[in-house]
Design an enzyme around this catalytic site. Structure first.
Site, PDB file in Angstrom:
ATOM      1  N   LYS A 362       0.864  -1.190   0.000  1.00 17.04           N
ATOM      2  CA  LYS A 362       0.000   0.000   0.000  1.00 17.04           C
ATOM      3  C   LYS A 362       0.893   1.230   0.000  1.00 17.04           C
ATOM      4  O   LYS A 362       2.052   1.158   0.384  1.00 17.04           O
ATOM      5  CB  LYS A 362      -0.846   0.026   1.275  1.00 17.04           C
ATOM      6  CG  LYS A 362      -2.005  -0.929   1.306  1.00 17.04           C
ATOM      7  CD  LYS A 362      -2.819  -0.706   2.570  1.00 17.04           C
ATOM      8  CE  LYS A 362      -3.886  -1.759   2.760  1.00 17.04           C
ATOM      9  NZ  LYS A 362      -4.952  -1.697   1.757  1.00 17.04           N
ATOM     10  N   ARG A 436      -9.814 -11.662   3.794  1.00 12.03           N
ATOM     11  CA  ARG A 436     -10.669 -12.786   3.393  1.00 12.03           C
ATOM     12  C   ARG A 436      -9.932 -14.113   3.553  1.00 12.03           C
ATOM     13  O   ARG A 436     -10.533 -15.139   3.798  1.00 12.03           O
ATOM     14  CB  ARG A 436     -11.157 -12.577   1.951  1.00 12.03           C
ATOM     15  CG  ARG A 436     -10.061 -12.549   0.934  1.00 12.03           C
ATOM     16  CD  ARG A 436     -10.512 -11.976  -0.411  1.00 12.03           C
ATOM     17  NE  ARG A 436     -10.638 -10.516  -0.378  1.00 12.03           N
ATOM     18  CZ  ARG A 436     -11.009  -9.777  -1.423  1.00 12.03           C
ATOM     19  NH1 ARG A 436     -11.322 -10.359  -2.561  1.00 12.03           N
ATOM     20  NH2 ARG A 436     -11.095  -8.472  -1.322  1.00 12.03           N
TER      21      ARG A 436
HETATM   22  N1  BES Z   1      -7.526  -3.587   5.107  1.00  7.78           N
HETATM   23  C1  BES Z   1      -7.864  -3.344   3.762  1.00  7.78           C
HETATM   24  C2  BES Z   1      -9.203  -2.634   3.608  1.00  7.78           C
HETATM   25  C3  BES Z   1      -9.323  -1.256   4.209  1.00  7.78           C
HETATM   26  C4  BES Z   1      -9.040  -0.140   3.443  1.00  7.78           C
HETATM   27  C5  BES Z   1      -9.775  -1.090   5.489  1.00  7.78           C
HETATM   28  C6  BES Z   1      -9.208   1.125   3.989  1.00  7.78           C
HETATM   29  C7  BES Z   1      -9.923   0.170   6.047  1.00  7.78           C
HETATM   30  C8  BES Z   1      -9.648   1.274   5.279  1.00  7.78           C
HETATM   31  C9  BES Z   1      -7.941  -4.660   2.978  1.00  7.78           C
HETATM   32  O1  BES Z   1      -7.110  -5.657   3.423  1.00  7.78           O
HETATM   33  C10 BES Z   1      -7.554  -4.361   1.568  1.00  7.78           C
HETATM   34  O2  BES Z   1      -6.506  -3.869   1.383  1.00  7.78           O
HETATM   35  N2  BES Z   1      -8.423  -4.676   0.626  1.00  7.78           N
HETATM   36  C11 BES Z   1      -8.152  -4.451  -0.742  1.00  7.78           C
HETATM   37  C12 BES Z   1      -8.753  -5.581  -1.544  1.00  7.78           C
HETATM   38  C13 BES Z   1      -8.399  -5.545  -3.003  1.00  7.78           C
HETATM   39  C14 BES Z   1      -6.925  -5.786  -3.188  1.00  7.78           C
HETATM   40  C15 BES Z   1      -9.198  -6.581  -3.741  1.00  7.78           C
HETATM   41  C16 BES Z   1      -8.776  -3.109  -1.145  1.00  7.78           C
HETATM   42  O3  BES Z   1      -9.877  -2.836  -0.719  1.00  7.78           O
HETATM   43  O4  BES Z   1      -8.129  -2.360  -1.847  1.00  7.78           O
HETATM   44 ZN    ZN Z   2      -5.165  -5.562   2.627  1.00  2.00          ZN
END
Ligand code: BES
Ligand code: ZN
Ligand code: ZN
Length: 583
Positions: A362, A436
């Site tokens: 990220k 997930r």
């Molecule tokens: N922890 C994040 C989701 C999140 C984002 C929570 C902002 C709180 C605030 C999760 O693990 C994630 O990164 N999800 C990805 C999934 C994608 C790669 C399919 C996302 O939402 O970008």
């Molecule tokens: Zn994530």
């Protein structure tokens, strides 16, 4: 942190407390003037009549939000029953009172400090009483659906807290002028709830050098509840029991916030477990705590959890924390050799103690928020502790996979294939879709170990949830649980934690097909992340498993402009929902 040092109750205001919150039901003002109404509880000198009349007019005509009035008593005859005495050093000037009225905006009430010459023989006395009048529109009072009114009460509680803080008032009377029977204290409880939830602070890492030292120090010391029809013998136990339950609920919210606000230093997993252990011990909670460590997970072959945790340091290796609460009733049943003890509900919480994104790193400022990616785990664990403290009647277990999603040479990469606890193989298309993965392993565990239990999971699962909702609501998706979802949505509305349902359509499943493995963890061709993540997890439960998934990515953090009493960072959203659901 301690919520509050003392709560007391009686029929009349506490004579040593010189601030009072008084809700006023506007319909009552047809038969009585505001002056008469307030005078029933607080002695008010006659010359305030005009001022209170003006406030009354404003309340009726202009829908005034809240009024703050400073009553000053004449020092010379302070022995009469009208005076409210408090021995403090600051004596406020006795001159004509100013009233500050605001329409939902909150201004400080200003006092001019008098230059006071101390006489050796006279005790300095402060003869001021701060009145906070909260008008209640009768249109919403006593309706079947009182969620709007209750939310107004909580928001008033928040506004009250801010005023008390600004005025450095640490003790306050809350006068229950509404309910005729004194054990129906719903509205007043909601004011208290809003007030106390707003009083949360996270001070674990603050020292005397803190830039916010002055602000941090403020805390409410005492609330005195005034119940006009209170009869000690009849009401004391039931009211104290209710208040204790409310306090335990708030304590659970605070614990959740504490766990979430905790920095993602390299031992957050162990700290989480130790904090819960200590809480159980300190509060003598009848809950069994078990921990599956890395060795256990390896023996069980929980390949998804282990995969996500692969790049973590030894002191932060993945674990699963399990809490088991069996109610007293069910323990009795067990003794009589009734059916095998199986929990009615198992709660799951995503416990990523920091989500770097892994190899799919990220970036940007939002990375700092990823210490909160264990909010789901914090919510279900804290709730269950409070539920047990309140002697809840259901058997409920909680499972929290605690894992750090880190970068490094050991980290999993896109294209890696992991074998899950269920035996299904998963092609990793995105290491940032880790929530997930860890939930899939525990979902399989629960749906096979407790096939009859209803599963509810809380997870900060997708960035999309935050964007879609603008922090206004969480999303709920489910399998075989229509009636539970309906109740959760209703309860959510009642406590102002809105839930919006999304469909989990099997049609989408084709988007998760993989060439090399049984399934992939994220789709390249479908951007409905909230739905896709649920659908992925659904592949790890049985056809008949009752399962509800709640994505709290938006509201778990920095949501205080939507939920006023949610505190500036971790909100604890989810905890009050569970209390409302299981009450
Ligand atoms: N922890 C994040 C989701 C999140 C984002 C929570 C902002 C709180 C605030 C999760 O693990 C994630 O990164 N999800 C990805 C999934 C994608 C790669 C399919 C996302 O939402 O970008
Ligand atoms: Zn994530
Ligand atoms: Zn995450």
């Amino acid at each position: 942190m301690n919520i509050i040092s003392t709560i007391t109750l009686s029929k009349t205001i506490h004579k040593d407390i010189n601030a009072s919150i008084i809700p006023v039901l506007l319909t009552k003002l047809k038969t009585k003037t505001l002056f008469e109404y307030v005078s029933r509880f607080i002695p008010i000198p006659k010359h305030y009549n005009t001022l209170l009349n003006t406030i009354e007019e404003n309340m009726k005509e202009n829908n005034l939000g809240m009024a703050n009035l400073t009553i000053e008593y004449n020092n010379t005859n302070n022995n009469n029953s009208n005076s409210i005495i408090n021995n403090t050093k600051n004596t406020k000037k006795s001159k004509q009172t100013k009233s500050k009225q605001t329409k939902s905006k909150h201004t400080k009430s200003k006092h001019t400090k008098s230059k006071h010459t101390k006489s050796k023989h006279t005790k300095q006395i402060n003869t001021i009483h701060q009145l906070f009048i909260i008008p209640i529109n009768n249109l919403s009072y006593n309706k079947k659906d009182d969620s709007e009114l209750l939310e107004l009460a909580r928001v008033s509680g928040n506004a009250m807290f801010n005023r008390l803080k600004n005025n450095k008032i640490v003790k306050v009377n809350i006068i229950d002028t509404l309910d005729t029977i004194s054990n129906e204290t719903t509205y007043i409880e909601a004011i208290m709830e809003g007030l106390l939830l707003s009083s949360y602070r996270f001070l674990s890492y603050k020292t005397e050098n803190s830039l916010t030292k002055k602000k941090d120090k403020f805390e409410i010391k005492k609330i005195h509840l005034v119940l006009p029809s209170y009869k000690r013998d009849i009401h004391k136990d039931s009211i104290i029991d209710k208040l204790q339950k409310l306090l335990n609920q708030i304590k659970s919210v605070f614990l959740t916030r504490d766990l979430i606000n905790e920095p993602a230093n390299a031992t957050k997993i162990n700290l989480f477990i130790t904090t819960v252990k200590n809480y159980i011990k300190e509060n003598n909670i009848p809950i069994k705590l078990k921990v599956l460590d890395k060795d256990d997970l390896e023996k069980l072959k929980m390949g998804l959890i282990l995969g996500v945790g692969k790049a973590s340091l030894k002191e932060n290796e993945p674990k699963i924390m399990i809490l088991e609460y069996d109610s007293v009733d069910s323990k009795n049943k067990k003794n009589t050799k009734d059916k095998k003890n199986s929990p009615e509900y198992v709660l799951l919480g995503k416990g990523i103690t920091f989500d770097t994104g892994g190899t799919n790193l990220k970036r940007g400022r939002s990375l700092i928020e990823m210490k909160t990616d264990m909010s789901g785990a914090a919510v279900v664990a804290s709730f269950l502790l409070g539920y047990a403290m309140n002697k809840g009647s259901k058997n409920i277990y909680a499972m929290c996979p605690l894992v750090e999603n880190n970068i490094g040479s050991g980290a999993i990469k896109p294209s890696d294939v992991l074998t899950s606890y269920s035996g299904k193989t998963v092609e990793i298309t995105n290491t940032d879709a880790e929530g997930r993965l860890i939930l899939a392993d525990v979902l399989y565990y629960v749906s096979t170990a407790y096939p009859k239990s209803t599963i509810i999971d809380f997870a900060t699962l997708t960035g999309q949830q935050e964007q879609l909702s603008c922090k206004m609501f969480s999303n709920i998706l489910s399998s075989n649980s229509e009636s539970e979802v309906k109740t959760l949505i209703e309860k959510g509305k009642h406590i102002n934690e809105a839930l919006v349902e999304l469909p989990m359509m099997d049609k989408h499943l084709s988007k998760l097909k993989s060439y090399v493995a049984d399934i992939r963890n994220a789709s390249f061709s479908c951007s409905a992340d909230i739905i896709m993540s649920s659908l992925f997890m659904k592949q790890f439960i049985n056809k008949n498993t009752k399962w509800i998934h709640i994505d709290i990515a938006g509201q778990s953090y920095k949501t205080d402009d939507i939920i006023k009493y949610a505190s500036p960072e971790a909100s604890g959203v989810g905890v009050r929902l569970l209390f409302a659901y299981f009450e």
